[in-house]
Design an enzyme around this catalytic site. Structure first.
Site, PDB file in Angstrom:
ATOM      1  N   GLY A 176       0.820  -1.204   0.000  1.00 22.32           N
ATOM      2  CA  GLY A 176       0.000   0.000   0.000  1.00 22.32           C
ATOM      3  C   GLY A 176       0.852   1.251   0.000  1.00 22.32           C
ATOM      4  O   GLY A 176       2.080   1.185  -0.084  1.00 22.32           O
ATOM      5  N   LYS A 190       3.708  -0.260  -9.867  1.00 18.87           N
ATOM      6  CA  LYS A 190       3.767   1.168  -9.502  1.00 18.87           C
ATOM      7  C   LYS A 190       5.200   1.659  -9.366  1.00 18.87           C
ATOM      8  O   LYS A 190       5.479   2.846  -9.603  1.00 18.87           O
ATOM      9  CB  LYS A 190       2.959   1.431  -8.226  1.00 18.87           C
ATOM     10  CG  LYS A 190       3.520   0.805  -6.951  1.00 18.87           C
ATOM     11  CD  LYS A 190       4.503   1.707  -6.224  1.00 18.87           C
ATOM     12  CE  LYS A 190       5.173   0.965  -5.079  1.00 18.87           C
ATOM     13  NZ  LYS A 190       6.155   1.819  -4.368  1.00 18.87           N
ATOM     14  N   ASP A 238      -1.023   3.328  -3.899  1.00 17.85           N
ATOM     15  CA  ASP A 238       0.437   3.337  -3.869  1.00 17.85           C
ATOM     16  C   ASP A 238       1.006   4.078  -5.074  1.00 17.85           C
ATOM     17  O   ASP A 238       2.025   4.772  -4.987  1.00 17.85           O
ATOM     18  CB  ASP A 238       0.950   1.892  -3.839  1.00 17.85           C
ATOM     19  CG  ASP A 238       2.302   1.766  -3.149  1.00 17.85           C
ATOM     20  OD1 ASP A 238       2.866   2.784  -2.743  1.00 17.85           O
ATOM     21  OD2 ASP A 238       2.776   0.620  -3.030  1.00 17.85           O
ATOM     22  N   THR A 292       3.697   7.273  -4.809  1.00 13.51           N
ATOM     23  CA  THR A 292       5.078   7.195  -5.282  1.00 13.51           C
ATOM     24  C   THR A 292       5.324   7.996  -6.555  1.00 13.51           C
ATOM     25  O   THR A 292       6.478   8.207  -6.934  1.00 13.51           O
ATOM     26  CB  THR A 292       5.494   5.732  -5.507  1.00 13.51           C
ATOM     27  OG1 THR A 292       4.520   5.097  -6.333  1.00 13.51           O
ATOM     28  CG2 THR A 292       5.584   4.989  -4.209  1.00 13.51           C
ATOM     29  N   GLU A 345      13.534  -0.353  -6.553  1.00 10.24           N
ATOM     30  CA  GLU A 345      13.107  -1.641  -7.083  1.00 10.24           C
ATOM     31  C   GLU A 345      12.652  -1.556  -8.543  1.00 10.24           C
ATOM     32  O   GLU A 345      12.812  -2.503  -9.314  1.00 10.24           O
ATOM     33  CB  GLU A 345      11.966  -2.211  -6.231  1.00 10.24           C
ATOM     34  CG  GLU A 345      12.367  -2.642  -4.833  1.00 10.24           C
ATOM     35  CD  GLU A 345      13.002  -4.029  -4.799  1.00 10.24           C
ATOM     36  OE1 GLU A 345      13.387  -4.549  -5.868  1.00 10.24           O
ATOM     37  OE2 GLU A 345      13.117  -4.571  -3.698  1.00 10.24           O
TER      38      GLU A 345
END
Length: 325
Positions: free
Chosen positions: A129, A184, A237, A241, A274
């Protein structure tokens, strides 16, 4: 329920803080000796979460063997290291709550698939989340998705992790929660590029919307539910971000948008963006699934060193089409 945490970075430490909010003991494994020493001696992770006083109920260790006997493990290692860390950990039937967001390079497996391959007897849950670690650790209001197929286990985990400032919402769509978190990260890099290249707020909003369409197409192709992707672990999310330099992936994109090389940007980082590792794997997985993901492809090209203007120009020159396609 005694909680163990695998991963002593900012997010692992913040989750340990959440799990210890009632004074219940939490055991956190960290690879860095200075993190272990700092938490045990000073109740602070000075390397990854400096300035945040930690609960005395948190104890740190450098030995994965010490985690034997916990009732649930929060796995907060970077996605590309989950397999190796779990292979070194005696798990058995201990529930694994996966908190990493990504797709494993080479195998194109989601983190949950990796965990089930390494420890097939362990129940798997996904916690995902809109969560900046420093806000969670500071006790600011946060809501997350806690996805697990076993409803009773989900209720027990939610009750153990819930705090006045940390609210888990139950789901049984494990695939959807994982895909939202993985995709995301890639889209956040793209939004950072928009910021770094000075393309404006209109472009960022459009990119979030079109990126969410990509996330949904890919998720549905992999068996996720649309409502999960539109929830906290997907759209929630994504919005977070794609809007803040507190996001490592967004910050990476800002650097790319300003013309810096991906290798230089990634070499400077102590923590992991990531999305840089997920993007090429996601592109491969999308191609296999027959899903078109032009924003993801553009991020891959930027990470490979193609000039920003050319990549953006090609994206904008795509044929016109109906929304929803």
């Amino acid at each position: 329920m005694k909680i163990g945490v695998i991963g002593g970075g900012a997010w692992g430490t913040a989750l340990a803080q959440v799990a210890a909010h009632r004074g219940e003991p939490v055991l956190l494994w960290a690879r860095e000796p200075e993190v272990v020493a700092g938490i045990n001696a000073n109740h602070e992770n000075g390397l990854f979460l400096a300035g945040v006083p930690l609960s005395p109920a948190i104890r740190a260790t450098g030995s994965l063997g010490d985690l034997a006997g916990v009732d649930a493990l929060l796995v907060v290692a970077p996605a590309q290291h989950v397999r190796s860390v779990l292979a070194e950990t005696a798990v058995g039937t201990t529930p694994l709550v996966l908190c990493a967001k990504g797709i494993e390079a080479g195998t194109r497996m989601l983190v949950g698939e990796v965990a089930r391959a390494v420890h097939p007897q362990a129940p798997v849950a996904v916690l995902s989340g809109p969560t900046f670690a420093h806000e969670v650790a500071a006790g600011l209001p946060t809501a997350v998705t806690l996805a697990v197929r076993d409803a009773a286990l989900g209720e027990a985990l939610a009750a153990r992790l819930a705090a006045p400032h940390f609210r888990p919402y139950a789901s049984d769509d494990v695939i959807g929660a994982e895909i939202g978190g993985a995709v995301k990260n890639v889209l956040a890099i793209a939004c950072g590029v928009v910021e770094g290249a000075g393309l404006g707020q209109n472009a960022r909003a459009a990119l979030i919307a079109r990126g969410f369409a990509e996330m949904t197409r890919f998720g549905l192709a992999r068996g996720a539910r649309a409502e999960t992707l539109a929830g906290l672990s997907g759209l929630g999310d994504l919005v977070l971000t794609c809007s803040s330099t507190s996001s490592r992936n967004f910050s990476l994109g800002v650097g790319l948008g300003r013309g810096r090389a991906a290798a230089d940007l990634l070499a400077d980082r102590r923590t992991v963006a990531e999305g840089a590792f997920t993007a090429p794997v996601l592109r491969e997985a999308a191609a296999i699934a027959g899903v078109e993901m032009p924003v993801t492809d553009a991020v891959c090209r930027l990470l490979a060193g193609e000039p920003v203007d050319g990549v953006i120009g090609a994206l904008l020159a795509r044929p016109l089409r109906r929304e929803g396609e």
